[in-house]
Design a protein around this motif. Sequence first.
Motif, PDB file in Angstrom:
ATOM      1  N   ASN A 210       3.261   8.521 -10.232  1.00  0.00           N
ATOM      2  CA  ASN A 210       2.087   8.474  -9.289  1.00  0.00           C
ATOM      3  C   ASN A 210       1.246   7.342  -9.035  1.00  0.00           C
ATOM      4  O   ASN A 210       1.327   6.797  -7.842  1.00  0.00           O
ATOM      5  CB  ASN A 210       1.492   9.996  -9.830  1.00  0.00           C
ATOM      6  N   ASP A 211       0.982   6.718 -10.093  1.00  0.00           N
ATOM      7  CA  ASP A 211      -0.126   5.789  -9.900  1.00  0.00           C
ATOM      8  C   ASP A 211       0.584   4.348  -9.510  1.00  0.00           C
ATOM      9  O   ASP A 211       0.188   3.376  -8.708  1.00  0.00           O
ATOM     10  CB  ASP A 211      -0.834   5.482 -11.127  1.00  0.00           C
ATOM     11  N   LYS A 214       1.104   4.354  -5.589  1.00  0.00           N
ATOM     12  CA  LYS A 214      -0.114   4.235  -5.128  1.00  0.00           C
ATOM     13  C   LYS A 214      -0.578   2.715  -5.035  1.00  0.00           C
ATOM     14  O   LYS A 214      -1.012   2.269  -4.332  1.00  0.00           O
ATOM     15  CB  LYS A 214      -1.191   5.277  -5.787  1.00  0.00           C
ATOM     16  N   HIS A 217       1.401   0.768  -2.748  1.00  0.00           N
ATOM     17  CA  HIS A 217       1.037   0.999  -1.332  1.00  0.00           C
ATOM     18  C   HIS A 217      -0.109   0.271  -1.026  1.00  0.00           C
ATOM     19  O   HIS A 217      -0.349  -0.565   0.122  1.00  0.00           O
ATOM     20  CB  HIS A 217       0.697   2.579  -1.126  1.00  0.00           C
ATOM     21  N   SER A 235       1.857  10.069   1.963  1.00  0.00           N
ATOM     22  CA  SER A 235       1.664  11.184   1.103  1.00  0.00           C
ATOM     23  C   SER A 235       2.750  11.235   0.129  1.00  0.00           C
ATOM     24  O   SER A 235       3.931  10.623   0.243  1.00  0.00           O
ATOM     25  CB  SER A 235       1.289  12.448   1.734  1.00  0.00           C
ATOM     26  N   TYR A 236       2.576  11.949  -0.909  1.00  0.00           N
ATOM     27  CA  TYR A 236       3.445  11.864  -2.183  1.00  0.00           C
ATOM     28  C   TYR A 236       3.696  13.535  -2.744  1.00  0.00           C
ATOM     29  O   TYR A 236       2.502  14.423  -2.529  1.00  0.00           O
ATOM     30  CB  TYR A 236       2.902  11.371  -3.155  1.00  0.00           C
TER      31      TYR A 236
END
Length: 512
Positions: A210-211, A214, A217, A235-236
């Motif tokens: 996840n991190d 991000k 991005h 979005s994820y």
Amino acid sequence: MIEFSSDDLKQLEEKGISQEKVLSQIQTFKEGIPFVKLKKAAVVGDGILRFSNEEQSDLIAYFEDASEKLYLLKFVPASGAASRMFKAMFNFLDSYNASNESLSAYFGRTGDKAVQQFLEGKESLPFYDLIMGRISGKAENADEESHLFVKEMLVEEGLNYGFYPKGLLPFHNYETESATPFEEHLKEAAFYAKTNGNANLHFTISVQHNDMFKDEHASSGPKVSEATNTNFHVSYSNQKPSTDTIAVDLDNKPFKKEDGSILFRPGGHGALIENLNEQNADIIFIKNIDNVVVDENLKAVGNSKKMLAGVLLKVQSKAFEYAADLEKNNISEEKLMDIKTFLEDELNVRFPEDFGTLSFDGKLSAVKNKINRPIRVCGMVKNEGEPGGGPFWILDHDGGVSLQIVESAQVDMSDSEQASLLKNSTHFNPVDIICGVKNHKGEKYDLLEFVDHKQGFITGKTQAGKELKALELPGLWNGAMAFWNTLFVEVPLVTFNPVKTVNDLLKPSHQA
């Protein structure tokens, strides 16, 4: 009868899995999953559409005219780890010792063509300069340097690429910097999934990444945003624990781990139908994370996507009109047969042979059932011998015929006729799908109602030295979309550019 202990029930509750679902999965293990019965391969003129350059231009224009009023979304399955990409390289690290053996002797002993190709072409890799900078002066000879290169690429104290998500590896090397698949998907979205300056993307990723996504991005997003004049809304989501499937022993009883808990395993990419079901867009573009192109091929890929979306919008417009007609109480038999013909000719729907014997109400019900379904338009490339799925007409469990994407694992390869149909098919599935998931009233379908649960996979595995059976859910573009209305369209080979092994990055199509 399977009896669950209180600890078992607590485990099910924590994962959000019902007893009924587990018992159903165990029953599937007991019954087995039947092979898909191929009727014939879909070909151009019979299941696959091919458009002239002029027709493609018209479809692109049709999409572009309509798109400003639509909510577009690019949906990217991106949870794959890169470990399989580097399988041959991990084997090389385990089996080669530069101080005991020369590389030429190793290649002669093992016939390891994959590593030989990798090392001979490594200067073309997008991370070549980065690795060489890190290992400079550390090797005494060329063979040791080659070993160090692979080691630096993979090990945890090096770049650790073997444990990266595939979407965040450097794939393409431009003049001043390299680009990851994540960044390349942003560029694509700006080309064909942008309305009023905004592009929406949804990535399905693993929780542990996840991190990292991000951060990527935050790093590449502003750069691509400025270059393409696009605001990206990203979005994820993660694969849900409730989509994990139970593993069983060879007696079809729940497989217990050493701590006494039941072993559950991820359900495969078919589990992502739940993630897709949570997206609310007028058109959804689906494309895998590792299938990206360099900038010079972006226009060709983007126009192909727009053409497919034009096909969807045109056929959907007619379907919506007919679906509204079917809701009126005074529809004529002649109109009903017109709608049936549309479904057959333009949406590849096949009705049972006894359709003509049904009452008017029976015919009306059958036609309503077939038209009120999500629609998918799937790009197909000419078969170049790649492993994987393809487009086929299949015989359903009830003897009906439908158009499906079928994987080789779903086919009984011991049946020479079935194996021949698979082998001699003309087209291949690159996972290039445009989805219409709303009905004529603008209401989103519940996609879980259109899954064929009998199209999963049972595989043999081991855990702690013990044999077990695992269940993979029906694939996202196989059984999970089995009851959608389906169109296949031939697309150019440039649209299919996946990276399954690290050596694929050496192909000319990945050289910027």
